[in-house]
Design an enzyme around this catalytic site. Structure first.
Site, PDB file in Angstrom:
ATOM      1  N   ARG A  98      59.910  33.956  56.550  1.00 10.98           N
ATOM      2  CA  ARG A  98      60.158  32.648  55.765  1.00 10.98           C
ATOM      3  C   ARG A  98      60.461  33.128  54.443  1.00 10.98           C
ATOM      4  NH1 ARG A  98      61.028  30.334  59.971  1.00 10.98           N
ATOM      5  NH2 ARG A  98      60.429  28.635  60.800  1.00 10.98           N
TER       6      ARG A  98
ATOM      7  N   GLU B 214      67.003  28.366  50.856  1.00 13.82           N
ATOM      8  CA  GLU B 214      68.026  28.413  52.072  1.00 13.82           C
ATOM      9  C   GLU B 214      68.598  27.174  52.188  1.00 13.82           C
ATOM     10  OE1 GLU B 214      66.782  29.188  56.442  1.00 13.82           O
ATOM     11  OE2 GLU B 214      66.353  30.902  55.142  1.00 13.82           O
TER      12      GLU B 214
ATOM     13  N   HIS C   2      69.988  33.198  58.514  1.00 14.40           N
ATOM     14  CA  HIS C   2      68.779  32.750  59.239  1.00 14.40           C
ATOM     15  C   HIS C   2      69.034  32.890  60.645  1.00 14.40           C
ATOM     16  CE1 HIS C   2      64.974  30.227  59.215  1.00 14.40           C
ATOM     17  NE2 HIS C   2      64.856  30.813  60.047  1.00 14.40           N
TER      18      HIS C   2
END
Length: 329
Positions: free
Chosen positions: A244, A273, A291
């Site tokens: 993360r 993000e 991601h």
């Protein structure tokens, strides 16, 4: 949960067709064919009607959102392993169970971690850009020199399922395994990986050639890689994050890279993000991915199957196999 009719399951994002089809067969299901992320008002409205909600990491299920939940909402069956987007304590207070899909994406995320380690250390992204932009004029003895990873020391922050899977893959490349964890891992696993445990994260960071972030996002891991800790790392070291974004102090990372205090970074996740610091985009020694660490068709199908199993078990009055229990929040 209603017993006279099938429960209403609302899915917040587009899932693989096979998963959605099975959900339609088993439940009263509302799908999101547009795959557009629900705004807050739409999410509140869904929470007010659903018996079970299937959110993803893009849905922020905070205390305010949970206040909008109707009394019939009893399950958040999250499509994903991480649950940092859900206020678990608030859900528990309202009697709403939370499930996730742990273990399904271990191999996929570990594969991507190794891909990023190779990419940043061997400057693969730089080379690919050079070819695509027409800047490559041919082989040269000193062009795009990277570093071999054989014999390097890898420091894994978080030796859970994914961290251990990364270690197993890295061992195949001749990399020495080191790790920091809240608790020391099983002695058999440590022996298998020939892994060195560091109780002090500071001491480990100061000695590693590559650092891989594989811990979950929790209040305790927010900015775990702080400005102070990033400053401990060697100037020739690389940092890789497939966990993360919030685990790393991103502005501090940018400053360290700009100052030449780190050799490079490979990031699949970002602190805010999908927003990405423009300075990161401009750095040649940074690999940036959207991601996609868990983005395999096989993985997404398995995630969907786990979500369905969790909903079905809950509806049938059983404990869902992947319920996030109270001791984890």
């Amino acid at each position: 949960m209603p017993t006279a009719q099938k429960p209403l399951v609302i899915v917040t994002r587009k899932l693989p067709d096979a998963v959605e089809t099975r959900m339609m067969e088993l439940f009263r299901t509302e799908l999101n064919d547009s795959d557009r992320q629900m705004d807050r008002e739409e999410l509140f409205e869904a929470m007010g009607r659903a018996d079970a909600l299937v959110p993803t990491v893009t849905d922020r299920i905070d205390a305010e959102c949970l206040e909008a939940a109707g009394p019939q909402l009893k399950l958040l069956a999250s499509f994903g392993a991480g649950v940092d987007h859900i206020d678990l304590a608030a859900a528990h207070e309202r009697g709403i169970a939370v499930t996730n899909t742990p273990g399904v994406l271990t191999g996929d995320t570990a594969d991507m971690t190794m891909a990023l380690i190779l990419s940043v250390s061997r400057r693969l992204a730089e080379g690919e850009r050079l070819v695509r932009t027409g800047g490559w004029v041919g082989w040269a003895p000193t062009a795009l020199l990277g570093h071999r990873i054989y014999g390097k020391r890898l420091g894994i922050v978080g030796m859970g399922r994914i961290g251990a899977a990364v270690a197993r893959r890295a061992r195949g490349f001749g990399i020495s395994i080191h790790y920091h964890n809240r608790r020391r891992t099983d002695p058999d696993i440590e022996a298998e990986l020939e892994a060195t445990y560091w109780e002090s994260l500071d001491q480990m960071l100061a000695r590693m050639d590559i650092v891989s972030i594989n811990c979950p996002r929790t209040p305790a891991t927010y900015h775990l890689l702080s400005r102070r800790r990033l400053a401990l790392m060697k100037p020739h070291a690389y940092i890789v994050n497939t966990s993360r974004g919030e685990v790393i102090d991103e502005p501090a990372l940018v400053d360290a890279l700009l100052a030449g205090k780190l050799a490079g970074a490979a990031l699949d996740v970002f602190e805010r993000e999908p927003a990405i610091d423009p300075k990161l985009r401009d750095l040649d020694n940074v690999v940036l991915l959207p991601h996609m660490g868990s983005a395999t068709l096989e993985g997404r199908l398995e995630m969907g199957e786990r979500v369905i199993v969790n909903i079905k078990a809950f509806v049938d009055g059983h404990q869902p196999p992947d319920r996030v229990l109270e001791q984890f929040f």
